[in-house]
Every structure is written in C-alpha cells, then in structure tokens.
Design an enzyme around this catalytic site. Structure first.
Site, PDB file in Angstrom:
ATOM      1  N   HIS A 109       0.137   7.327   2.068  1.00 39.39           N
ATOM      2  CA  HIS A 109       1.181   6.734   1.234  1.00 39.39           C
ATOM      3  C   HIS A 109       1.792   5.552   1.991  1.00 39.39           C
ATOM      4  CE1 HIS A 109       4.193   6.565  -1.880  1.00 39.39           C
ATOM      5  NE2 HIS A 109       5.104   6.422  -0.929  1.00 39.39           N
ATOM      6  N   ASP A 145       3.921  12.981  -3.091  1.00 40.71           N
ATOM      7  CA  ASP A 145       4.213  12.280  -1.835  1.00 40.71           C
ATOM      8  C   ASP A 145       5.108  13.102  -0.914  1.00 40.71           C
ATOM      9  OD1 ASP A 145       2.648  10.154  -2.729  1.00 40.71           O
ATOM     10  OD2 ASP A 145       4.354   9.185  -3.697  1.00 40.71           O
TER      11      ASP A 145
HETATM   12  C1  GAR Z   1      -3.005   1.806  -0.154  1.00 44.51           C
HETATM   13  O1  GAR Z   1      -1.995   0.948   0.291  1.00 44.51           O
HETATM   14  C2  GAR Z   1      -2.490   3.229  -0.272  1.00 44.51           C
HETATM   15  O2  GAR Z   1      -1.574   3.570   0.729  1.00 44.51           O
HETATM   16  C3  GAR Z   1      -1.815   3.176  -1.609  1.00 44.51           C
HETATM   17  O3  GAR Z   1      -2.680   2.432  -2.421  1.00 44.51           O
HETATM   18  C4  GAR Z   1      -3.399   1.486  -1.612  1.00 44.51           C
HETATM   19  C5  GAR Z   1      -4.873   1.664  -1.870  1.00 44.51           C
HETATM   20  O4  GAR Z   1      -5.610   0.656  -1.249  1.00 44.51           O
HETATM   21  N1  GAR Z   1      -1.615   4.499  -2.123  1.00 44.51           N
HETATM   22  C6  GAR Z   1      -0.601   4.833  -2.920  1.00 44.51           C
HETATM   23  O5  GAR Z   1       0.244   4.044  -3.289  1.00 44.51           O
HETATM   24  C7  GAR Z   1      -0.608   6.276  -3.346  1.00 44.51           C
HETATM   25  N2  GAR Z   1       0.593   6.596  -4.070  1.00 44.51           N
HETATM   26  P1  GAR Z   1      -7.173   0.850  -0.993  1.00 44.51           P
HETATM   27  O6  GAR Z   1      -7.793   1.231  -2.324  1.00 44.51           O
HETATM   28  O7  GAR Z   1      -7.628  -0.514  -0.535  1.00 44.51           O
HETATM   29  O8  GAR Z   1      -7.356   1.911   0.043  1.00 44.51           O
END
Ligand code: GAR
Length: 195
Positions: A109, A145
């Site tokens: 997160h 979360d």
């Molecule tokens: C990341 O920043 C992750 O922490 C966030 O989405 C992005 C995915 O990037 N997750 C959340 O917000 C979950 N609630 P990615 O697809 O490039 O790994």
C-alpha cells in the site's frame, strides 16, 4: 520451493520486481499472475517472463463480489500457491476471500499505514503537510489496508512535490521493499523490514 501467486490490476511494476527477485537461491518462485482486468499491461509483462497468467474480468459479475471471488479462487487454487501477493490489485475483497487465505496473503500500500488507507494516498499526505510519505507491506485481513505490518519504507516529501512526483519516488521504494519482505516472509520470518 514456496509457490507465489501475484494479483495485479494494472502495469504490474511491483509484480515485476517480485518476479525478478525470485531466482537463484530465493526460496520461492512465481507460479501465477492473475488480474481482474484481461487488458492489464502487467499480464503481457508477466507472460514475457515465462510466468503463467490468467484473468477474471470483474465487470460481468456486476458487483457480485462473492461470485467474482469464487472465480478468482478457482484460478488461484489451481496454481496451489503457498503465498499470495496483492500488487496493485484494486478490488475490495470480502471477508470470505481474505479469510480463506489468512496468514498467507500480503499487500503493498502506498502510504505509511495506519495513515491513509484507501485511495489518493499521496495527495492526502501532501494536503496534511506531512514531512514524509512511504509505503507499507502488510498481511491482509478482512479490514481494508489493515493487518500486521511486515515492512515500511519512508520517503521524504520535498518542496515542490505533487502527487505524481511523490508517487514516482515512493514506487521506487516499493520495488525494493516488497521483494525484501517477501524473501523474509517465505523464510518464515515476520520481523518487519524497515527501509
Ligand atoms: C502501487 O503504487 C501500489 O502500491 C498501489 O498501486 C500501485 C500499483 O502499481 N496499490 C494500491 O493503491 C492498493 N490499494 P504497479 O501496478 O506498477 O505495481
């Protein structure tokens, strides 16, 4: 070897970081990358790394989370994962799903939990005037979360930062943190990783 399934919704940069880390003497291997979006770019990236991929489109389920999750479970359980990593998986999960995989499902997160669960984490940190932001890897429980923290990386907020610049710097740390936590976790060590 521990078997790791990774759930994504988008680009999958964290998934790539995890997958690339699982080689050599690493005690785990990626066995499935699963998405709720058949068009998620991360699926092609995973396939290019030779990882089996699958998708369960959530849209035809029209909000029936249990039915959607039953389809996810089918795909997941066919891969017999020891550990499931949520990596930018943007669907809210029911207690039925999180309970099924309790003690073996992780999430990353983009905030220093317990601050800013949910969305818009970077903008909220900026609006609050925080001096630092960061990311958290935690065990998944039925509460969004929430759950035991397995690692955190802190990132200073700089003058002139906007949500985009901050998110980009936090993402670099996500790519370091998540593999470090996973390696420790699959070795049976739940001591938090602090970067
Ligand atoms: C990341 O920043 C992750 O922490 C966030 O989405 C992005 C995915 O990037 N997750 C959340 O917000 C979950 N609630 P990615 O697809 O490039 O790994």
């Amino acid at each position: 070897m521990k078997r790791v399934a990774i759930l994504i919704s988008g680009g999958g940069s964290n998934m790539i970081a995890l997958a690339r880390s699982m080689e050599g003497d690493h005690p785990a291997r990626p066995v499935l990358v699963l998405s709720n979006d058949p068009a998620a770019p991360g699926l092609d990236r995973a396939a290019a790394l030779g990882i089996p991929v699958a998708a369960v489109d959530h849209r035809p389920f029209k909000g029936d989370r249990s039915a959607f999750e039953a389809a996810l479970v089918k795909k997941l359980d066919a891969a017999a994962p020891d550990v499931i990593c949520l990596a930018g998986f943007m669907r809210i999960l029911t207690a039925g799903f999180t309970g099924r995989y309790a003690g073996r499902m992780l999430n990353i997160h983009p905030s220093l939990l317990p601050k800013y669960p949910g969305l818009q984490t970077h903008q909220r940190a900026l609006d609050a005037g925080d001096a630092e932001a960061g990311c958290t890897v935690h065990e998944v429980t039925s509460v969004l979360d929430d759950g035991p923290i397995l690692g955190q990386a802190r990132v200073p907020i700089l003058a002139g930062d906007d949500a985009e610049s901050l998110a980009a710097r936090v993402l670099v740390q996500e790519h370091a943190l998540y593999p470090a936590v996973l390696r420790r976790y699959v070795s049976g060590d739940r001591t938090p990783v602090l970067l």
